[in-house]
Structures are given as structure tokens and as C-alpha cells.
Scaffold this motif. Structure first.
Motif, mmCIF file in Angstrom:
data_model
loop_
_atom_site.group_PDB
_atom_site.id
_atom_site.type_symbol
_atom_site.label_atom_id
_atom_site.label_comp_id
_atom_site.label_asym_id
_atom_site.label_seq_id
_atom_site.Cartn_x
_atom_site.Cartn_y
_atom_site.Cartn_z
ATOM 1 N N GLY A 34 49.637 36.727 34.196
ATOM 2 C CA GLY A 34 49.277 36.171 35.490
ATOM 3 C C GLY A 34 48.204 36.940 36.228
ATOM 4 N N THR A 35 48.355 38.247 36.363
ATOM 5 C CA THR A 35 47.387 39.067 37.099
ATOM 6 C C THR A 35 47.101 40.342 36.330
ATOM 7 O OG1 THR A 35 49.156 40.180 38.341
ATOM 8 C CG2 THR A 35 48.169 38.220 39.336
ATOM 9 N N GLY A 36 45.952 40.906 36.612
ATOM 10 C CA GLY A 36 45.587 42.174 36.005
ATOM 11 C C GLY A 36 45.916 43.331 36.924
ATOM 12 N N LEU A 37 45.137 44.380 36.825
ATOM 13 C CA LEU A 37 45.304 45.553 37.676
ATOM 14 C C LEU A 37 44.043 45.735 38.515
ATOM 15 C CD1 LEU A 37 46.735 47.996 34.979
ATOM 16 C CD2 LEU A 37 48.039 46.657 36.634
ATOM 17 N N LYS A 38 44.108 46.609 39.484
ATOM 18 C CA LYS A 38 42.944 46.871 40.314
ATOM 19 C C LYS A 38 41.797 47.372 39.430
ATOM 20 C CE LYS A 38 41.435 49.281 44.486
ATOM 21 N NZ LYS A 38 41.833 50.203 45.585
ATOM 22 N N GLY A 39 40.694 46.668 39.448
ATOM 23 C CA GLY A 39 39.543 47.034 38.650
ATOM 24 C C GLY A 39 39.635 46.611 37.196
ATOM 25 N N LYS A 40 40.692 45.901 36.818
ATOM 26 C CA LYS A 40 40.853 45.464 35.423
ATOM 27 C C LYS A 40 41.361 44.024 35.413
ATOM 28 C CE LYS A 40 42.277 48.393 32.448
ATOM 29 N NZ LYS A 40 43.128 49.345 31.698
ATOM 30 N N PRO A 41 40.477 43.052 35.149
ATOM 31 C CA PRO A 41 40.887 41.645 35.096
ATOM 32 C C PRO A 41 41.982 41.418 34.067
ATOM 33 C CG PRO A 41 38.498 41.845 35.085
ATOM 34 C CD PRO A 41 39.049 43.229 34.881
ATOM 35 N N VAL A 42 42.744 40.371 34.288
ATOM 36 C CA VAL A 42 43.902 40.122 33.439
ATOM 37 C C VAL A 42 43.514 39.906 31.973
ATOM 38 C CG1 VAL A 42 43.940 37.627 33.903
ATOM 39 C CG2 VAL A 42 46.049 38.813 33.240
ATOM 40 N N LEU A 43 42.357 39.283 31.707
ATOM 41 C CA LEU A 43 41.953 39.091 30.312
ATOM 42 C C LEU A 43 41.640 40.429 29.637
ATOM 43 C CD1 LEU A 43 39.763 35.858 30.450
ATOM 44 C CD2 LEU A 43 41.851 36.188 29.116
ATOM 45 N N ASN A 44 41.050 41.345 30.381
ATOM 46 C CA ASN A 44 40.782 42.682 29.836
ATOM 47 C C ASN A 44 42.082 43.415 29.555
ATOM 48 O OD1 ASN A 44 38.190 41.927 30.395
ATOM 49 N ND2 ASN A 44 37.661 43.723 31.598
ATOM 50 N N LEU A 45 43.025 43.320 30.497
ATOM 51 C CA LEU A 45 44.329 43.949 30.299
ATOM 52 C C LEU A 45 45.031 43.363 29.077
ATOM 53 C CD1 LEU A 45 46.716 45.733 31.179
ATOM 54 C CD2 LEU A 45 47.425 43.865 32.711
ATOM 55 N N SER A 46 44.951 42.055 28.942
ATOM 56 C CA SER A 46 45.597 41.384 27.800
ATOM 57 C C SER A 46 45.012 41.864 26.480
ATOM 58 C CB SER A 46 45.432 39.868 27.925
ATOM 59 O OG SER A 46 46.047 39.388 29.094
ATOM 60 N N GLN A 47 43.679 41.937 26.397
ATOM 61 C CA GLN A 47 43.049 42.378 25.153
ATOM 62 C C GLN A 47 43.386 43.831 24.841
ATOM 63 O OE1 GLN A 47 41.299 40.199 23.032
ATOM 64 N NE2 GLN A 47 41.851 41.949 21.730
ATOM 65 N N GLU A 48 43.447 44.674 25.864
ATOM 66 C CA GLU A 48 43.819 46.077 25.654
ATOM 67 C C GLU A 48 45.232 46.186 25.080
ATOM 68 O OE1 GLU A 48 43.279 48.722 28.909
ATOM 69 O OE2 GLU A 48 41.161 48.197 29.195
ATOM 70 N N LEU A 49 46.145 45.371 25.606
ATOM 71 C CA LEU A 49 47.524 45.390 25.110
ATOM 72 C C LEU A 49 47.593 44.939 23.653
ATOM 73 C CD1 LEU A 49 49.388 43.933 28.217
ATOM 74 C CD2 LEU A 49 49.679 46.221 27.260
ATOM 75 N N LEU A 50 46.849 43.892 23.325
ATOM 76 C CA LEU A 50 46.835 43.403 21.949
ATOM 77 C C LEU A 50 46.260 44.451 21.002
ATOM 78 C CD1 LEU A 50 45.649 39.727 22.531
ATOM 79 C CD2 LEU A 50 47.967 40.508 22.025
ATOM 80 N N ASP A 51 45.190 45.105 21.417
ATOM 81 C CA ASP A 51 44.572 46.142 20.585
ATOM 82 C C ASP A 51 45.536 47.322 20.398
ATOM 83 O OD1 ASP A 51 42.298 44.604 20.464
ATOM 84 O OD2 ASP A 51 41.236 45.723 22.021
#
Length: 223
Positions: A34-51
């Protein structure tokens, strides 16, 4: 935030317009988070988790301690991930219990991917089937580097008889990421086929699983 993205790039709009299968893994995960973190959009957070966890299956199977260490994954989000995994697991199990293995080959492979592809060690599993080739249950019987020496046909036969299985599908994973059966896989399969034939249990297939791929030895003509 998802609403800050261009409409064409928003996972929700993309899903509604083109269907869930059109979304990449990171987009599906972004919808869940649903949401990312401050300075990190949710799609970036999602890709980091997958990696970090080796894809969706690895993330869904990650232990509690590993997930707790990830900034942005609080108790609510960890619970959501666990719930999604359980829903997927139960859905695939139910389908395999209703249908024969030949009617639902994609479900068999998807189920094995969910259960085995994320593991960082080799695991040998068996899908025990009834006389109509419907799933009775799946069990991981052996762990570690798989050879004829540490996969015991007698134990597989004993478990098949205990569960009243008439047939089974063998499966194991290749943590290397390459699902190609080895010569030792072929030899082990033939050994198991011969041993199980003595107790009138048929081996239908041996599926080798790796991240994002699987190979059926029956389709290769090796069974």
C-alpha cells in the motif's frame, strides 16, 4: 505513494484494466503493502524486498526474525504476507484434492514452486495421491544434498503405504536456480520407481523445481 504515480503506472489501475497477470511481482507486492517509506516509494520498497529475499516465494516463506529486521514491515504487514501465503497454499491444495494430477498440471507445478523454490538447500518432497490421482498430502521427506545414499526408497514406500497412496509425484528443488535434471536425479528416480513397484505404488512424475521454473521428467520421457 501509489496515487503519486502516473495513472498508467499505478498497479491498481493496471490490474483493473489488464488483469492481475499483467502485473510484475513488485507491482503485486506494492498493492499489498500500500505505502512505502519516507523517501522510498512503495514500488522501490517492493523491489528491494524481492531482491533481498529471492522473489515472492522467498519473501512469503521468510522467518519472523528476518522480516522483523526489515524497516517498513511492521506486525500488520507481516501478518498480511503470512495470510497471503496461507491463502495461496490452501487454494492450490484444495484444487489438487478435487482434481486429478493430470487435469491440473499447472496447479501441481505452482504448488511445488510455492513450497520448494525459495529454499536455500535441497529438499526432496512427495505428493501422495489416491487411486484417482488426487492429492492426499504433500510431505518433505529428506533434506540436504540429494543422492541415492540419503533418499531412502524404503521410507518413501512406508509412508505411501501408511497414507494409502496408490501413486505419487516426486519433487525436489535445485537451489542453484537451474531446474535441469542431473544424471543422479535420473538414477534416483529409476531406483524409486523399481522400489515402489514392489508395493504397487506408481510413480507418475519427478519434477525438478528452481526459482521461476520447473522441469517434468515424465515430459522429458525419463519416466
Amino acid at each position: 505513494m501509489l496515487h503519486e504515480l502516473p495513472a498508467a503506472a499505478r498497479p491498481r489501475e493496471k490490474l483493473l484494466a489488464r488483469g492481475a497477470s499483467a502485473l510484475a511481482d513488485a507491482e503485486l507486492l506494492a498493492l499489498l503493502l500500500g505505502t512505502g517509506l519516507k523517501g522510498k516509494p512503495v514500488l522501490n520498497l517492493s523491489q528491494e524486498l524481492l531482491d533481498r529475499f529471492g522473489g515472492l516465494a522467498g519473501l512469503m516463506h521468510a522467518d519472523a526474525q528476518a522480516l522483523k529486521s526489515v524497516k517498513g514491515l511492521g506486525p500488520a504487514r507481516r501478518a498480511e504476507l503470512a495470510a497471503v501465503l496461507e491463502i495461496a497454499d490452501r487454494t492450490l491444495q484444495a484444487r489438487l484434492q478435487r482434481s486429478t494430477s493430470f487435469e491440473a498440471p499447472h496447479a501441481v507445478r505452482a504448488y511445488l514452486q510455492l513450497q520448494l523454490a525459495h529454499l536455500d538447500h535441497e529438499a526432496f518432497a512427495v505428493l501422495f495421491l489416491d487411486a484417482q490421482h488426487r492429492l492426499i498430502r504433500m510431505e518433505v521427506l529428506f533434506h540436504g544434498t540429494l543422492t541415492q545414499a540419503n533418499v531412502y526408497p524404503r521410507e518413501v514406500a512406508k509412508r505411501a503405504l501408511a497414507l494409502g497412496a496408490a501413486a505419487l509425484i516426486l519433487a525436489h528443488n535445485h537451489p542453484s536456480g537451474v531446474a535441469e535434471p542431473s544424471k543422479s536425479d535420473e538414477l534416483l528416480t529409476q531406483q524409486l520407481i523399481k522400489a515402489l513397484a514392489l508395493v504397487e505404488v506408481r510413480v507418475l512424475d519427478h519434477i525438478v523445481v528452481a526459482a521461476g521454473q520447473s522441469v517434468s521428467m515424465a515430459e522429458r520421457g525419463l519416466i
